[in-house]
Design a protein around this motif. Sequence first.
Motif, PDB file in Angstrom:
ATOM      1  N   SER A 144       0.810  -1.209   0.000  1.00 44.16           N
ATOM      2  CA  SER A 144       0.000   0.000   0.000  1.00 44.16           C
ATOM      3  C   SER A 144       0.850   1.269   0.000  1.00 44.16           C
ATOM      4  O   SER A 144       0.330   2.340  -0.210  1.00 44.16           O
ATOM      5  N   VAL A 146       5.125   3.056  -0.599  1.00 43.19           N
ATOM      6  CA  VAL A 146       6.542   2.876  -0.871  1.00 43.19           C
ATOM      7  C   VAL A 146       7.274   4.027  -0.191  1.00 43.19           C
ATOM      8  O   VAL A 146       6.857   5.176  -0.294  1.00 43.19           O
ATOM      9  N   SER A 177      -0.680  19.034   3.534  1.00 44.28           N
ATOM     10  CA  SER A 177      -1.696  18.040   3.240  1.00 44.28           C
ATOM     11  C   SER A 177      -1.234  17.136   2.082  1.00 44.28           C
ATOM     12  O   SER A 177      -0.701  17.636   1.085  1.00 44.28           O
ATOM     13  N   GLY A 178      -1.404  15.845   2.254  1.00 48.18           N
ATOM     14  CA  GLY A 178      -1.107  14.910   1.168  1.00 48.18           C
ATOM     15  C   GLY A 178       0.332  14.427   1.095  1.00 48.18           C
ATOM     16  O   GLY A 178       0.683  13.654   0.204  1.00 48.18           O
ATOM     17  N   LYS A 181       1.354  11.773   5.809  1.00 51.76           N
ATOM     18  CA  LYS A 181       1.527  11.728   7.274  1.00 51.76           C
ATOM     19  C   LYS A 181       0.895  10.459   7.855  1.00 51.76           C
ATOM     20  O   LYS A 181       1.461   9.819   8.732  1.00 51.76           O
ATOM     21  N   GLU A 182      -0.266  10.098   7.331  1.00 50.37           N
ATOM     22  CA  GLU A 182      -0.915   8.880   7.861  1.00 50.37           C
ATOM     23  C   GLU A 182      -0.115   7.630   7.478  1.00 50.37           C
ATOM     24  O   GLU A 182       0.025   6.695   8.265  1.00 50.37           O
ATOM     25  N   ILE A 183       0.425   7.646   6.259  1.00 47.88           N
ATOM     26  CA  ILE A 183       1.261   6.520   5.808  1.00 47.88           C
ATOM     27  C   ILE A 183       2.463   6.371   6.746  1.00 47.88           C
ATOM     28  O   ILE A 183       2.842   5.273   7.144  1.00 47.88           O
ATOM     29  N   GLU A 247      -5.151  15.402  12.001  1.00 43.80           N
ATOM     30  CA  GLU A 247      -5.672  16.783  12.071  1.00 43.80           C
ATOM     31  C   GLU A 247      -5.895  17.198  13.516  1.00 43.80           C
ATOM     32  O   GLU A 247      -6.942  17.731  13.887  1.00 43.80           O
ATOM     33  N   PHE A 331       5.671   3.352  -8.878  1.00 41.20           N
ATOM     34  CA  PHE A 331       4.824   2.657  -7.902  1.00 41.20           C
ATOM     35  C   PHE A 331       3.334   2.852  -8.235  1.00 41.20           C
ATOM     36  O   PHE A 331       2.570   1.888  -8.317  1.00 41.20           O
TER      37      PHE A 331
HETATM   38  N1  ATP Z   1       4.789   6.899   0.465  1.00 37.85           N
HETATM   39  C1  ATP Z   1       3.604   6.679  -0.091  1.00 37.85           C
HETATM   40  N2  ATP Z   1       3.410   5.585  -0.850  1.00 37.85           N
HETATM   41  C2  ATP Z   1       2.215   5.371  -1.439  1.00 37.85           C
HETATM   42  N3  ATP Z   1       1.149   6.169  -1.299  1.00 37.85           N
HETATM   43  C3  ATP Z   1       1.291   7.267  -0.545  1.00 37.85           C
HETATM   44  C4  ATP Z   1       2.520   7.582   0.101  1.00 37.85           C
HETATM   45  N4  ATP Z   1       2.368   8.736   0.786  1.00 37.85           N
HETATM   46  C5  ATP Z   1       1.108   9.132   0.581  1.00 37.85           C
HETATM   47  N5  ATP Z   1       0.447   8.255  -0.216  1.00 37.85           N
HETATM   48  C6  ATP Z   1      -0.948   8.334  -0.656  1.00 37.85           C
HETATM   49  O1  ATP Z   1      -1.282   9.716  -0.751  1.00 37.85           O
HETATM   50  C7  ATP Z   1      -2.533   9.974  -0.141  1.00 37.85           C
HETATM   51  C8  ATP Z   1      -2.334  10.947   1.018  1.00 37.85           C
HETATM   52  O2  ATP Z   1      -1.592  10.313   2.042  1.00 37.85           O
HETATM   53  P1  ATP Z   1      -1.875  10.616   3.585  1.00 37.85           P
HETATM   54  O3  ATP Z   1      -3.339  10.580   3.872  1.00 37.85           O
HETATM   55  O4  ATP Z   1      -0.986   9.752   4.401  1.00 37.85           O
HETATM   56  O5  ATP Z   1      -1.377  12.131   3.628  1.00 37.85           O
HETATM   57  P2  ATP Z   1      -1.558  13.183   4.792  1.00 37.85           P
HETATM   58  O6  ATP Z   1      -0.291  13.957   4.840  1.00 37.85           O
HETATM   59  O7  ATP Z   1      -1.978  12.464   6.048  1.00 37.85           O
HETATM   60  O8  ATP Z   1      -2.734  14.081   4.222  1.00 37.85           O
HETATM   61  P3  ATP Z   1      -3.763  15.011   5.047  1.00 37.85           P
HETATM   62  O9  ATP Z   1      -2.945  16.051   5.756  1.00 37.85           O
HETATM   63  O10 ATP Z   1      -4.624  15.596   3.976  1.00 37.85           O
HETATM   64  O11 ATP Z   1      -4.490  14.091   5.990  1.00 37.85           O
HETATM   65  C9  ATP Z   1      -3.094   8.642   0.306  1.00 37.85           C
HETATM   66  O12 ATP Z   1      -3.960   8.158  -0.693  1.00 37.85           O
HETATM   67  C10 ATP Z   1      -1.874   7.756   0.419  1.00 37.85           C
HETATM   68  O13 ATP Z   1      -2.196   6.423   0.160  1.00 37.85           O
END
Ligand code: ATP
Length: 453
Positions: A144, A146, A177-178, A181-183, A247, A331
């Motif tokens: 899911s 990389v 955002s994006g 961070k959750e990954i 958040e 990827f």
């Molecule tokens: N290293 C990664 N490899 C694959 N997919 C990624 C990676 N980093 C982010 N993504 C994809 O990008 C999207 C945003 O990732 P994520 O939700 O972790 O970001 P975020 O920084 O938490 O965003 P937000 O601040 O909007 O919550 C998701 O669909 C996630 O699957």
Amino acid sequence: MKINNRPFRVLVVDDEPDYREVLELMLKEAGCQIETAASAFEALDKLRKRSFDLVLTDLMMAGMDGIELLEKIRHEHGALKVIIITGYGTIENAVAAMKKGAYSYFIKGNDPDELIKVINNIKGGDMEVQEHSDKTAAPNDFPSFVLSTNNDQFRKVMDIAKRAAQSNVNILILGESGVGKEIFAQYIHQCSSRSAESFVPVHCQAFAEGLLESELFGHEKGAFTGAIERRKGRFEAAIGGTLFLDEVGDIPLSTQVKLLRAIENRRIERLGSNESIPVDFRLISATHKDLTQEIIDGNFREDFFYRLSTITIDIPPLRSRKEDLPILIDFFMKKSQKEHNIIVTNIEPAVRRFLLYYDYPGNIRELKNIIERLVVLSRDGVIYYGDLPEIKSDPRDEGQGNIIHLREMRRKVEANYIEKVLGTCNHNISEAARVLGISRRQLFNKITDYGIK
Ligand SMILES: Nc1ncnc2c1ncn2[C@@H]1O[C@H](COP(=O)(O)OP(=O)(O)OP(=O)(O)O)[C@@H](O)[C@H]1O
């Protein structure tokens, strides 16, 4: 190095027995498992019988040359990586091979460590993907995420994350955002001793004030109108595992006080109950907001901030680690093809160029969405420039026209100029390098770096 507990398998294809043997010895020493083939035909036969992680093929071979072999591999084995080996006189052909999707090329006579480095990068990338695939595999078994990187800043961030994962301290992840961070939070959870337990994400901005508290702490039957039965909250769901507060900058002040207490004492009370329940969890929080400014503006408690941020991890925006774009593009291309059951065989050069240059204000999320769109809209296996979304102007540039960083501007101008010179030199690399006053090797590096086709 092993993949999925099996060695990294390389097929070496060369009709010169001596060179084949040298490569075999060298790569065995680097920890790879090697098979060899004396012709492209023998190579195809071996590829049909067992799986490999990489093919290393000579370019000039009797019967079927390396480029034709590469095309056949693309057709029969999709994304299998191929490195082309070539002599000095045939570097233009190596350029052609790169256009047809070779992963890299190696010039016979160059320092063999360069080749080992490239192979280790591939191994590292696959390992990174594999490392996570067991625990976070998407439904179709594709990893899911990389996290392989060629960027020094990101490498440092990864290193901090890995080390922090070993302890139980609270971690605050910052970044636009994006950026993922959750990954990252998932990755830390996987690297921790709690990985066998749950990872419980709570998207704090999605709840109205009262509802967020009930979501986190749970409630007893009748605690408030609508509480028709007893419900455990996310703190309890995360016992033994990791609680991820996304958040966190959007949590109202009144809830921050209650959370601070729960995090400090590791005990909670469900709404409508006086019973104190011990909760053992690892806390990771994230926000795209500038919490220092939020504290100054009176929206965020300073004591809560310090409690959350024993270790802070700041994830850089995608535009500042563009060297990772090839890895991420590759990827998401593979992931989207797999998810949508579509095979892409060709990408218009202008698309690749766009993907490598664009600044991605929406970071990895935007890159992922663009690629998914391109794959879904591809026709007969071809991705067309016309199918790129109409990109809105970058909000960070508002009021400044189309201002871009000087470094980007330099790259764009240089790429355009090199392309023009290549055109006037009939794509003769030696000639173009002479005109530009750089070595052929420097020129070739720039061609690959800028995605010039
Ligand atoms: N290293 C990664 N490899 C694959 N997919 C990624 C990676 N980093 C982010 N993504 C994809 O990008 C999207 C945003 O990732 P994520 O939700 O972790 O970001 P975020 O920084 O938490 O965003 P937000 O601040 O909007 O919550 C998701 O669909 C996630 O699957």
